[in-house]
Scaffold this motif. Sequence first.
Motif: not given
Length: 422
Positions: A294, A296-299, A314-316, A318-320, A331
């Motif tokens: 899964h 997470v933002e900033d991954d 990963v931006k908002e 793209n979360i999950d 991460r």
Amino acid sequence: MSKDVKNVPALRFKGYSDAWEKRKLGETNSYFTDGNYGESYPKESELSDKENGVPFLRGSNLRNGELIEDNANYITKEKHAELTSGHLVEDDIVLAVRGSLGALGYVKEENIDWNINSQLAVIRTDKSELSGKFLAQFLLSWRGQKELLSRNTGTALKQLPIKQLKDVPVPIVNLDEQKEISALFTSIDNLIAATQDKIDALEQAKRALLQRLFDQSWRFKGYSDPWEKRKLGETNSYFTDGNYGESYPKESELSDKENGVPFLRGSNLRNGELIEDNANYITKEKHAELTSGHLVEDDIVLAVRGSLGALGYVKEENIDWNINSQLAVIRTDKSELSGKFLAQFLLSWRGQKELLSRNTGTALKQLPIKQLKDVPVPIVNLDEQKEISALFTSIDNLIAATQSRLSSLELLKKALLQDLFI
């Protein structure tokens, strides 16, 4: 000569109302030739380089109605002089008749006297009845593409012999109206080209900034301390990949876009972004089971098999999402290293060199997490990280906005092609 009257198009320029005549291409005064030169076909010894040769086009050099020289082959000038039937003239149409059927390019002044290989054919119209530019736009339209592709022959290798090409019905229109339509699409094509040039310039500027900032030849005002270098595995970062073992999704656990969760692969990583186009999807139930993937933002999502070096931040939005077995996730611990900052470093020339130098395998290149952890990365004052990240965020937003404008222009052209050539 058979003639067939076509319905009036949905969109017309003011002052034109006559119905269009429909005529088969072979019933016009057009000239046709292809690149099947028989025994005269260029041998390897008759190939050349860009500096000394003449472009010898293939299907991959036809893109969106343009002739693209990138990755073209070249033949010697002596061989080109021999293959006179393939010399291109302004206002010609170059068409793929083998391989990438339907692709075509319009010959502009800068393409004059190039040549074509055996995948391609040339249509040269009689300007007193049919403009090459007008015909090219028709053949790019939905209707034109349908007419071309419906006449292919062969099974394993699709072809469009000139005999079938001559059977394609095309509109014969008042020459003044042809000029108006051609001028409209020339304006749109120029806008599209200028927008693409702006994107290219922005991406080139970003590459230059990445190099200067990460070799520290440029610094933001107020920062002068040398950067610490530390292996990724010596930071507090978390690593995982999409090797889910026996839990890896089976075909029955795949889904569609409407009901599933994006299950990313290497082709979904582009220029530091996660691109959903052509993504696979897994069921929500399977996604809930595969918790280690899964996002997470900033991954940072990184290709560790296949297209090594590709990555996405990963931006908002793209979360999950989730990842397949080609990918891994980094991460970071935000108290020492921002994911955005690390992503930009890994996109830089230096970062790419560090990643690619650690691949393993021969037939299938891989970057195991063990090797990934060995990559040296800069550990920098958090405020300086923020300044650098903010700069690249601004550039990325500008590139994205320009890309959006380009997409809008291409959609506009597509809609106009459909309404003008209904």
